[in-house]
Design a protein around this motif. Sequence first.
Motif, PDB file in Angstrom:
ATOM      1  N   ASP A  20       3.883  56.295  85.988  1.00  0.00           N
ATOM      2  CA  ASP A  20       4.884  56.882  86.878  1.00  0.00           C
ATOM      3  C   ASP A  20       5.777  57.929  86.222  1.00  0.00           C
ATOM      4  O   ASP A  20       6.435  58.697  86.920  1.00  0.00           O
ATOM      5  CB  ASP A  20       5.781  55.792  87.483  1.00  0.00           C
ATOM      6  CG  ASP A  20       5.048  54.903  88.473  1.00  0.00           C
ATOM      7  OD1 ASP A  20       3.907  55.245  88.866  1.00  0.00           O
ATOM      8  OD2 ASP A  20       5.615  53.855  88.850  1.00  0.00           O
ATOM      9  N   HIS A  21       5.822  57.960  84.885  1.00  0.00           N
ATOM     10  CA  HIS A  21       6.732  58.867  84.182  1.00  0.00           C
ATOM     11  C   HIS A  21       5.983  59.603  83.077  1.00  0.00           C
ATOM     12  O   HIS A  21       5.240  58.975  82.315  1.00  0.00           O
ATOM     13  CB  HIS A  21       7.897  58.082  83.573  1.00  0.00           C
ATOM     14  CG  HIS A  21       8.631  57.256  84.573  1.00  0.00           C
ATOM     15  ND1 HIS A  21       9.539  57.786  85.463  1.00  0.00           N
ATOM     16  CD2 HIS A  21       8.577  55.931  84.851  1.00  0.00           C
ATOM     17  CE1 HIS A  21      10.009  56.826  86.227  1.00  0.00           C
ATOM     18  NE2 HIS A  21       9.441  55.682  85.883  1.00  0.00           N
ATOM     19  N   VAL A  24       7.864  57.936  78.471  1.00  0.00           N
ATOM     20  CA  VAL A  24       8.570  56.657  78.488  1.00  0.00           C
ATOM     21  C   VAL A  24       8.858  56.284  77.040  1.00  0.00           C
ATOM     22  O   VAL A  24       7.954  56.293  76.200  1.00  0.00           O
ATOM     23  CB  VAL A  24       7.728  55.537  79.142  1.00  0.00           C
ATOM     24  CG1 VAL A  24       8.500  54.225  79.141  1.00  0.00           C
ATOM     25  CG2 VAL A  24       7.321  55.916  80.556  1.00  0.00           C
ATOM     26  N   ASP A  52      12.739  65.205  79.775  1.00  0.00           N
ATOM     27  CA  ASP A  52      13.160  64.229  80.777  1.00  0.00           C
ATOM     28  C   ASP A  52      12.363  62.957  80.509  1.00  0.00           C
ATOM     29  O   ASP A  52      11.138  62.968  80.596  1.00  0.00           O
ATOM     30  CB  ASP A  52      12.880  64.773  82.181  1.00  0.00           C
ATOM     31  CG  ASP A  52      13.412  63.874  83.279  1.00  0.00           C
ATOM     32  OD1 ASP A  52      14.372  63.115  83.022  1.00  0.00           O
ATOM     33  OD2 ASP A  52      12.863  63.917  84.390  1.00  0.00           O
ATOM     34  N   PHE A  53      13.046  61.878  80.140  1.00  0.00           N
ATOM     35  CA  PHE A  53      12.343  60.646  79.789  1.00  0.00           C
ATOM     36  C   PHE A  53      13.044  59.435  80.373  1.00  0.00           C
ATOM     37  O   PHE A  53      14.199  59.493  80.774  1.00  0.00           O
ATOM     38  CB  PHE A  53      12.217  60.497  78.268  1.00  0.00           C
ATOM     39  CG  PHE A  53      13.526  60.211  77.568  1.00  0.00           C
ATOM     40  CD1 PHE A  53      13.882  58.911  77.242  1.00  0.00           C
ATOM     41  CD2 PHE A  53      14.391  61.238  77.231  1.00  0.00           C
ATOM     42  CE1 PHE A  53      15.072  58.633  76.602  1.00  0.00           C
ATOM     43  CE2 PHE A  53      15.590  60.982  76.592  1.00  0.00           C
ATOM     44  CZ  PHE A  53      15.934  59.673  76.277  1.00  0.00           C
ATOM     45  N   VAL A  54      12.297  58.343  80.400  1.00  0.00           N
ATOM     46  CA  VAL A  54      12.818  57.066  80.868  1.00  0.00           C
ATOM     47  C   VAL A  54      12.846  56.129  79.666  1.00  0.00           C
ATOM     48  O   VAL A  54      11.857  56.033  78.937  1.00  0.00           O
ATOM     49  CB  VAL A  54      11.908  56.480  81.974  1.00  0.00           C
ATOM     50  CG1 VAL A  54      12.314  55.065  82.321  1.00  0.00           C
ATOM     51  CG2 VAL A  54      11.933  57.365  83.199  1.00  0.00           C
TER      52      VAL A  54
END
Length: 81
Positions: A20-21, A24, A52-54
């Motif tokens: 989904d990302h 991560v 842009d990271f989770v």
Amino acid sequence: MSDIAEANDIQEFIERAVEDHPVVLFMKGVPDSPRCGFSAICVQILDHLGVDFVGVDVLQSDELRQGVKAFSDCPRSRSSM
């Protein structure tokens, strides 16, 4: 819940997060409050590069921490021979 079902749930969670990302970071703590030096440096590098990271806190459960090691085939997670 059995250990096998738990392990499958953890692996599904990890796979879903990675799918989904684009990026991560499985880390100790969260991006705003890393709980180890390595995690803090990773966050600084990603922020510096504008990535842009989770962030996922592996300290929230031992099952998650072990699941990430298994998912990534981390050599430290294997038994010594």
